[in-house]
Design a protein around this motif. Structure first.
Motif, mmCIF file in Angstrom:
data_model
loop_
_atom_site.group_PDB
_atom_site.id
_atom_site.type_symbol
_atom_site.label_atom_id
_atom_site.label_comp_id
_atom_site.label_asym_id
_atom_site.label_seq_id
_atom_site.Cartn_x
_atom_site.Cartn_y
_atom_site.Cartn_z
ATOM 1 N N GLN A 88 0.807 -1.214 0.000
ATOM 2 C CA GLN A 88 0.000 0.000 0.000
ATOM 3 C C GLN A 88 0.847 1.274 0.000
ATOM 4 O O GLN A 88 0.546 2.219 -0.726
ATOM 5 C CB GLN A 88 -0.943 0.011 1.205
ATOM 6 C CG GLN A 88 -1.889 1.198 1.223
ATOM 7 C CD GLN A 88 -2.926 1.097 2.320
ATOM 8 O OE1 GLN A 88 -3.077 0.071 2.964
ATOM 9 N NE2 GLN A 88 -3.653 2.167 2.545
ATOM 10 N N GLN A 89 1.915 1.300 0.779
ATOM 11 C CA GLN A 89 2.746 2.500 0.859
ATOM 12 C C GLN A 89 3.929 2.463 -0.108
ATOM 13 O O GLN A 89 4.820 3.298 -0.012
ATOM 14 C CB GLN A 89 3.247 2.678 2.304
ATOM 15 C CG GLN A 89 2.160 2.738 3.356
ATOM 16 C CD GLN A 89 1.161 3.848 3.102
ATOM 17 O OE1 GLN A 89 1.508 4.911 2.605
ATOM 18 N NE2 GLN A 89 -0.103 3.601 3.445
ATOM 19 N N GLY A 90 3.941 1.504 -1.001
ATOM 20 C CA GLY A 90 5.016 1.411 -1.976
ATOM 21 C C GLY A 90 6.153 0.509 -1.543
ATOM 22 O O GLY A 90 6.661 -0.287 -2.315
ATOM 23 N N ALA A 91 6.591 0.670 -0.274
ATOM 24 C CA ALA A 91 7.657 -0.161 0.304
ATOM 25 C C ALA A 91 8.948 -0.116 -0.511
ATOM 26 O O ALA A 91 9.664 -1.105 -0.608
ATOM 27 C CB ALA A 91 7.183 -1.614 0.478
ATOM 28 N N LEU A 92 9.241 1.044 -1.097
ATOM 29 C CA LEU A 92 10.513 1.214 -1.784
ATOM 30 C C LEU A 92 11.611 1.440 -0.742
ATOM 31 O O LEU A 92 11.384 2.020 0.320
ATOM 32 C CB LEU A 92 10.453 2.416 -2.735
ATOM 33 C CG LEU A 92 9.411 2.353 -3.858
ATOM 34 C CD1 LEU A 92 9.450 3.659 -4.655
ATOM 35 C CD2 LEU A 92 9.642 1.165 -4.771
ATOM 36 N N GLY A 144 3.338 10.792 -4.432
ATOM 37 C CA GLY A 144 2.674 9.540 -4.085
ATOM 38 C C GLY A 144 2.339 8.705 -5.306
ATOM 39 O O GLY A 144 2.491 7.478 -5.309
ATOM 40 N N GLY A 145 1.885 9.383 -6.368
ATOM 41 C CA GLY A 145 1.563 8.657 -7.594
ATOM 42 C C GLY A 145 2.773 8.036 -8.249
ATOM 43 O O GLY A 145 2.712 6.916 -8.782
ATOM 44 N N MET A 146 3.902 8.748 -8.202
ATOM 45 C CA MET A 146 5.141 8.215 -8.784
ATOM 46 C C MET A 146 5.633 7.007 -7.993
ATOM 47 O O MET A 146 6.164 6.051 -8.559
ATOM 48 C CB MET A 146 6.204 9.305 -8.843
ATOM 49 C CG MET A 146 5.890 10.415 -9.820
ATOM 50 S SD MET A 146 7.134 11.747 -9.806
ATOM 51 C CE MET A 146 8.484 10.951 -10.692
ATOM 52 N N ILE A 147 5.445 7.040 -6.674
ATOM 53 C CA ILE A 147 5.825 5.891 -5.843
ATOM 54 C C ILE A 147 4.999 4.670 -6.232
ATOM 55 O O ILE A 147 5.520 3.552 -6.334
ATOM 56 C CB ILE A 147 5.657 6.232 -4.350
ATOM 57 C CG1 ILE A 147 6.760 7.199 -3.903
ATOM 58 C CG2 ILE A 147 5.679 4.965 -3.487
ATOM 59 C CD1 ILE A 147 6.612 7.706 -2.486
ATOM 60 N N LYS A 148 3.692 4.877 -6.461
ATOM 61 C CA LYS A 148 2.830 3.765 -6.891
ATOM 62 C C LYS A 148 3.348 3.162 -8.199
ATOM 63 O O LYS A 148 3.410 1.936 -8.366
ATOM 64 C CB LYS A 148 1.397 4.257 -7.081
ATOM 65 C CG LYS A 148 0.680 4.690 -5.824
ATOM 66 C CD LYS A 148 0.232 3.503 -4.995
ATOM 67 C CE LYS A 148 -0.675 3.952 -3.858
ATOM 68 N NZ LYS A 148 -1.069 2.816 -2.984
ATOM 69 N N ARG A 149 3.724 4.016 -9.137
ATOM 70 C CA ARG A 149 4.211 3.541 -10.431
ATOM 71 C C ARG A 149 5.555 2.822 -10.286
ATOM 72 O O ARG A 149 5.777 1.778 -10.915
ATOM 73 C CB ARG A 149 4.342 4.711 -11.404
ATOM 74 C CG ARG A 149 3.025 5.310 -11.854
ATOM 75 C CD ARG A 149 3.291 6.506 -12.759
ATOM 76 N NE ARG A 149 2.077 7.215 -13.129
ATOM 77 C CZ ARG A 149 1.384 6.996 -14.237
ATOM 78 N NH1 ARG A 149 1.762 6.058 -15.087
ATOM 79 N NH2 ARG A 149 0.310 7.708 -14.511
ATOM 80 N N THR A 169 -4.404 1.885 -5.623
ATOM 81 C CA THR A 169 -4.676 3.290 -5.938
ATOM 82 C C THR A 169 -5.018 4.109 -4.699
ATOM 83 O O THR A 169 -5.506 5.235 -4.821
ATOM 84 C CB THR A 169 -5.830 3.416 -6.961
ATOM 85 O OG1 THR A 169 -7.056 2.985 -6.356
ATOM 86 C CG2 THR A 169 -5.556 2.585 -8.207
ATOM 87 N N ALA A 170 -4.755 3.582 -3.520
ATOM 88 C CA ALA A 170 -5.056 4.329 -2.296
ATOM 89 C C ALA A 170 -4.197 5.593 -2.223
ATOM 90 O O ALA A 170 -2.999 5.559 -2.469
ATOM 91 C CB ALA A 170 -4.800 3.458 -1.067
ATOM 92 N N GLY A 171 -4.843 6.705 -1.908
ATOM 93 C CA GLY A 171 -4.105 7.938 -1.692
ATOM 94 C C GLY A 171 -3.737 8.715 -2.937
ATOM 95 O O GLY A 171 -2.966 9.681 -2.850
ATOM 96 N N VAL A 172 -4.258 8.330 -4.110
ATOM 97 C CA VAL A 172 -3.954 9.083 -5.321
ATOM 98 C C VAL A 172 -5.214 9.806 -5.800
ATOM 99 O O VAL A 172 -6.328 9.467 -5.404
ATOM 100 C CB VAL A 172 -3.400 8.170 -6.443
ATOM 101 C CG1 VAL A 172 -2.169 7.431 -5.964
ATOM 102 C CG2 VAL A 172 -4.459 7.178 -6.929
ATOM 103 N N ARG A 177 -5.956 7.557 -10.509
ATOM 104 C CA ARG A 177 -6.634 6.290 -10.218
ATOM 105 C C ARG A 177 -7.167 5.666 -11.513
ATOM 106 O O ARG A 177 -6.995 4.472 -11.761
ATOM 107 C CB ARG A 177 -7.769 6.521 -9.228
ATOM 108 C CG ARG A 177 -8.490 5.237 -8.801
ATOM 109 C CD ARG A 177 -9.502 5.510 -7.705
ATOM 110 N NE ARG A 177 -8.835 6.070 -6.554
ATOM 111 C CZ ARG A 177 -9.363 6.992 -5.747
ATOM 112 N NH1 ARG A 177 -10.580 7.462 -5.992
ATOM 113 N NH2 ARG A 177 -8.702 7.441 -4.711
ATOM 114 N N GLN A 178 -7.793 6.489 -12.355
ATOM 115 C CA GLN A 178 -8.309 5.988 -13.627
ATOM 116 C C GLN A 178 -7.173 5.478 -14.513
ATOM 117 O O GLN A 178 -7.311 4.441 -15.187
ATOM 118 C CB GLN A 178 -9.071 7.114 -14.354
ATOM 119 C CG GLN A 178 -10.319 7.602 -13.637
ATOM 120 C CD GLN A 178 -11.512 6.684 -13.834
ATOM 121 O OE1 GLN A 178 -11.463 5.756 -14.629
ATOM 122 N NE2 GLN A 178 -12.586 6.936 -13.103
#
Length: 217
Positions: A88-92, A144-149, A169-172, A177-178
């Motif tokens: 969920q938080q990316g975990a990078l 946050g969106g870049m971390i998801k990607r 998509t939590a938090g974006v 999200r789309q």
């Protein structure tokens, strides 16, 4: 259809608190399987159990027919090459660049020269829609969106057939999200089986072939 993820009779407890009480679930090859439920319903605990990061009090988990519940650490490490995961938080890893984060699974499981590792990691960066210059950035420099990607790019590092996406998509914002929904749908069309957790019912309806709702264990 071939079962990709089989959960049978899973019991998870924390002291007197019962999170899962004899839970059964099957996700089949080629589908997007959604696990939905409110906060505290046990979605993340179930995902950690499926991934072998938590040993349940009872029950078994099979990935592509293989019982991973009782694998040794070395056996579990080898099994990890067959699936990709985002948390969920990316975990990078904060001390590593985006490029280095994506290369980690490749270094662990593939015997490739350094230039091939870099080319492959950059390919994954482009695949998820990150700009090329993000490769040299650290997680603290990303939105946050870049971390998801970036987390998605790392999950795809070994081209796994099976993907686990925890609240992808939590938090974006709505626009991203789309975009992520379209990307996940395209991954599924290209042959990836996807198991995702979400608390957005509209996300589950938009993406999933089938939905399991967690409630009272």
């Amino acid at each position: 259809m071939q079962p990709m993820v089989e959960v049978r009779g899973i019991v998870n407890r924390f002291g007197a608190q019962v999170v899962h009480d004899g839970l059964d679930m099957v996700a089949y090859e080629g589908e997007v399987f959604g696990i939905v439920g409110g906060s505290g319903s046990g979605k993340s605990v179930l995902l950690r159990t499926i991934l072998g990061l938590r040993h349940p009090q009872a029950g078994e988990v099979k990935l592509e027919g293989r019982d991973i519940t009782h694998l040794s650490w070395d056996e579990l490490r080898a099994a990890k090459a067959g699936y990709g995961v985002t948390f969920q938080q990316g975990a990078l890893y904060s001390a590593l660049t985006v490029l280095q984060n994506i290369q980690l699974p490749m270094i662990e499981h593939l015997a490739l020269p350094r230039d091939a590792l870099e080319q492959l990691a950059r390919l994954k960066i482009a695949m998820v829609g990150l700009p090329a210059d993000s490769a040299a950035k650290y997680p603290s420099q990303l939105s946050g969106g870049m971390i998801k990607r970036a987390a998605l790019a790392r999950a795809l590092a070994l081209d796994p057939r099976l993907l686990f996406l925890d609240e992808p998509t939590a938090g974006v914002d709505v626009e991203l999200r789309q975009t992520l929904w379209s990307f996940i749908a395209n991954l599924n069309k290209r042959g990836h089986t996807v198991l995702l957790t979400t608390h957005y019912l509209e996300e589950a309806e938009a993406l999933c072939s089938r939905i399991a709702m967690l409630k009272q264990g």
